[in-house]
Design a protein around this motif. Structure first.
Motif, PDB file in Angstrom:
ATOM      1  N   MET A 384      -3.065   7.731  -2.369  1.00 42.12           N
ATOM      2  CA  MET A 384      -3.614   7.530  -3.310  1.00 42.12           C
ATOM      3  C   MET A 384      -2.869   7.939  -4.540  1.00 42.12           C
ATOM      4  SD  MET A 384      -5.830   5.328  -2.247  1.00 42.12           S
ATOM      5  CE  MET A 384      -6.218   4.710  -4.167  1.00 42.12           C
ATOM      6  N   ARG A 385      -2.628   9.206  -4.400  1.00 40.88           N
ATOM      7  CA  ARG A 385      -1.852   9.764  -5.671  1.00 40.88           C
ATOM      8  C   ARG A 385      -0.484   8.937  -5.870  1.00 40.88           C
ATOM      9  NH1 ARG A 385      -3.344  14.806  -3.444  1.00 40.88           N
ATOM     10  NH2 ARG A 385      -1.462  14.824  -2.091  1.00 40.88           N
ATOM     11  N   HIS A 386       0.419   8.635  -4.574  1.00 42.19           N
ATOM     12  CA  HIS A 386       1.518   7.980  -4.803  1.00 42.19           C
ATOM     13  C   HIS A 386       1.103   6.501  -5.396  1.00 42.19           C
ATOM     14  CE1 HIS A 386       5.623   7.827  -3.477  1.00 42.19           C
ATOM     15  NE2 HIS A 386       5.585   6.571  -3.564  1.00 42.19           N
ATOM     16  N   VAL A 387       0.128   5.833  -5.231  1.00 47.12           N
ATOM     17  CA  VAL A 387      -0.349   4.611  -5.660  1.00 47.12           C
ATOM     18  C   VAL A 387      -0.560   4.627  -6.999  1.00 47.12           C
ATOM     19  CG1 VAL A 387      -2.108   2.865  -5.908  1.00 47.12           C
ATOM     20  CG2 VAL A 387      -1.270   3.620  -3.533  1.00 47.12           C
ATOM     21  N   GLN A 388      -1.188   5.744  -7.643  1.00 44.89           N
ATOM     22  CA  GLN A 388      -1.508   5.689  -8.833  1.00 44.89           C
ATOM     23  C   GLN A 388      -0.056   6.008  -9.977  1.00 44.89           C
ATOM     24  OE1 GLN A 388      -4.160   9.237  -9.063  1.00 44.89           O
ATOM     25  NE2 GLN A 388      -5.907   7.903  -7.961  1.00 44.89           N
ATOM     26  N   GLN A 389       1.184   6.209  -9.171  1.00 49.22           N
ATOM     27  CA  GLN A 389       2.086   6.410 -10.123  1.00 49.22           C
ATOM     28  C   GLN A 389       2.751   5.198 -10.548  1.00 49.22           C
ATOM     29  OE1 GLN A 389       4.874   8.838  -7.603  1.00 49.22           O
ATOM     30  NE2 GLN A 389       3.539  10.505  -7.489  1.00 49.22           N
ATOM     31  N   GLN A 393       0.687  -1.946 -10.460  1.00 49.97           N
ATOM     32  CA  GLN A 393       1.192  -2.312  -9.058  1.00 49.97           C
ATOM     33  C   GLN A 393       0.399  -1.762  -7.961  1.00 49.97           C
ATOM     34  OE1 GLN A 393       5.587  -2.263  -8.925  1.00 49.97           O
ATOM     35  NE2 GLN A 393       5.526  -1.948 -10.819  1.00 49.97           N
ATOM     36  N   GLU A 394      -0.876  -1.236  -8.196  1.00 51.22           N
ATOM     37  CA  GLU A 394      -1.457  -0.444  -7.184  1.00 51.22           C
ATOM     38  C   GLU A 394      -1.570  -1.165  -5.754  1.00 51.22           C
ATOM     39  OE1 GLU A 394      -2.820   1.186 -11.524  1.00 51.22           O
ATOM     40  OE2 GLU A 394      -2.380  -0.834 -10.271  1.00 51.22           O
ATOM     41  N   LYS A 395      -1.988  -2.472  -6.042  1.00 58.11           N
ATOM     42  CA  LYS A 395      -2.405  -3.205  -4.732  1.00 58.11           C
ATOM     43  C   LYS A 395      -1.151  -3.261  -4.005  1.00 58.11           C
ATOM     44  CE  LYS A 395      -4.060  -7.662  -3.231  1.00 58.11           C
ATOM     45  NZ  LYS A 395      -4.878  -9.220  -3.931  1.00 58.11           N
ATOM     46  N   GLN A 396       0.152  -3.798  -4.601  1.00 57.81           N
ATOM     47  CA  GLN A 396       1.400  -3.954  -3.746  1.00 57.81           C
ATOM     48  C   GLN A 396       1.657  -2.588  -3.134  1.00 57.81           C
ATOM     49  OE1 GLN A 396       0.634  -4.908  -6.697  1.00 57.81           O
ATOM     50  NE2 GLN A 396       1.894  -6.435  -7.472  1.00 57.81           N
ATOM     51  N   VAL A 397       1.529  -1.547  -3.685  1.00 52.64           N
ATOM     52  CA  VAL A 397       1.988  -0.176  -3.293  1.00 52.64           C
ATOM     53  C   VAL A 397       0.842   0.385  -2.148  1.00 52.64           C
ATOM     54  CG1 VAL A 397       2.216   2.338  -3.537  1.00 52.64           C
ATOM     55  CG2 VAL A 397       3.063   0.458  -5.403  1.00 52.64           C
TER      56      VAL A 397
END
Length: 488
Positions: A384-389, A393-397
């Protein structure tokens, strides 16, 4: 199956395996009998197909499956029987001669192949209580908290148009084009940029020259980029900016109250200083953690002068080297520009790669011996921390991590390392030493290991590549001090 060790040099191992053709034939016979009840062929009742007929039709394809199964299972079983751990997936070498391969598939010849690998060296747990670490701690003064509260409050200030000349603290809206030797340079042009004079957002000398400017003014700002400027192609050069001022605004007085606190996402003004203190503590705590970890890794490096598997070292070196050369290329610089040579740089980064691999193996074993584990919850939080970066593009990541379990597994190593460091800090001798924030940050700058500060910008929306220090010893030492110093 005949297993013979042919190489045992340092960490290198090579094992020769010979599977007799009689064993292959026996495996094939078992596979044919197993298939007999499942194969459906015209002219034969279910389960009544002669094995000889199956052998004629499927013998070679079944033997190929047997060979692949042997190649897949044998390396694991050999390592288990020998009580060894391979640093990387073992290499399998077999004949490339088509005639020899054909004899194996037809059951006329023994199947011979070799397995080569490097073992992970034995790593014994030692008495870590002998390690002494000094932990620099900053006492945060109330004045610093108050000053930071004021800065945060000012950042939320509202501005209104001002007639007349701009003063320090006013905000100007400008268009600018930066030129060196009369030519516009990359990252030196922008429109409708809002700049608070005296904020130190732009390079030294830029904002000061706009004090006294009025809306509608067209002026030139002459500056010299610092020698250590982040963008290497601009460092130390003189530039002229053609600036057009379109608007001058003054800040409205800011009152620190509950309304302001709510704008900042804090429940009350009374809570604001505590939140600011926590933020400052977090910033200093990160620097302290970095220093403590560096001392710990240095001590472990002295304790464990073990041989490192060369394939791991080669991989780590290549990762470092590709990063360095790419950065130099992007900055348009050479090793000579960095006051070193390629050979000297290679030697330094080779040492760094060996250190990282060695410490990675050591920390891995220490953590395993201590029962350190990474939970699914911790991995999910890391995802989740990585996604927030990646805003927008949160969904794709997130979907990428869902479809690639290996990507999630790669997040485990740094978590495991940090938890192992936490474990060690409960065992080693740690002495707190009170230092000023200047001392804490000055040491970081000396070691070139401090978290990057906000770069003074010529064009805040178009940053140039960062200037890199000499990629030999200085850069190597800096890299050692960062988190992730140990390669898993």
């Amino acid at each position: 199956m005949q297993v013979t060790e042919t190489v045992n040099e340092g960490l290198k191992r090579e094992i020769k395996i010979v599977v007799p053709k009689s064993d292959l034939q026996a495996k094939l016979t078992d596979k044919l009998h197993d298939a007999k009840g499942r194969v459906r062929l015209n002219g034969f009742r279910p389960g009544k197909v002669p094995v000889s007929h199956l052998r004629k039709m499927y013998g070679k394809s079944f033997m190929a499956e047997i060979v692949n199964e042997i190649l897949s299972e044998t390396p694991r079983s050999i390592l288990a029987d020998r009580g060894e751990k391979s640093a990387t997936p073992p290499d399998v070498d077999m004949t490339e001669d088509e005639g020899e391969a054909e004899k194996v598939l037809t059951g006329e010849s023994d199947f011979e192949f070799s397995v080569s690998y490097e073992v992970i060296p034995p790593i014994e747990t030692k008495d870590f209580s002998t390690i002494a670490i000094t932990r620099p701690v900053v006492d945060i003064a109330e004045e610093e908290v108050e000053e930071q509260v004021k800065r945060i409050a000012q950042s939320a200030a509202e501005y209104s148009e001002k007639k007349g000349k701009a003063a320090d603290g006013d905000r100007v809206t400008i268009d600018y084009v930066g030129k060196i030797d009369g030519e516009a340079f990359e990252g030196g042009t922008d429109d409708d940029t809002k700049l608070v004079l005296g904020s130190g957002t732009f390079i030294p000398g830029f904002e000061e020259q706009l004090v006294g400017a009025k809306a509608g003014d067209e002026t030139q700002v002459k500056v010299a980029f610092p020698e250590d400027y982040q963008a290497a192609h601009l460092a130390g050069k003189e530039a002229v900016f053609d600036v057009t001022v379109s608007l001058v605004e003054k800040a409205e007085p800011v009152e620190i109250n509950d309304e302001l606190a709510e704008k900042l996402g804090i429940e009350s003004a009374e809570r604001l200083p505590a939140v600011v203190r926590e933020q400052i503590e977090g910033q200093y705590g990160g620097m302290t953690r970095q220093k403590v970890k560096r001392q710990l890794l240095d001590a472990l490096d002295e304790m464990y002068q073990i041989e490192s598997p060369q394939k791991l070292v080669e991989t780590e070196f290549n990762n470092i080297w590709n990063q360095i050369t790419n950065e130099l290329e992007q900055a348009g610089r050479t090793f000579e520009d960095e006051e070193t040579t390629e050979d000297e740089a290679r030697a330094e980064y080779q040492k760094l790669a060996e250190r990282r691999v060695r410490l990675g193996l050591v920390l891995s074993q220490i953590g395993e011996d201590a029962g350190v584990e990474v939970t699914d919850t911790e991995l999910q939080q890391a995802v989740m921390r990585h996604v927030q970066q990646y805003p927008g593009q949160e969904k794709q990541v997130y979907e990428f991590f869902q479809k690639n379990p290996d990507a999630v597994a790669n997040l485990r190593a740094p978590i495991f390392e940090e938890k192992t460091v936490d474990h060690l800090l409960t065992v080693v001798s740690v002495t707190d030493q009170t230092v000023s924030k200047e001392e804490l940050m000055a040491e970081d700058e000396d070691e070139e290991a401090a978290p990057k500060k906000e770069t003074k910008k010529a064009a805040p929306k178009k940053k140039a590549p960062a200037k890199k220090k000499a990629p030999a010893k200085k850069k190597a030492e800096a890299a050692e001090a960062k988190d992730g110093d140990a390669a898993e």
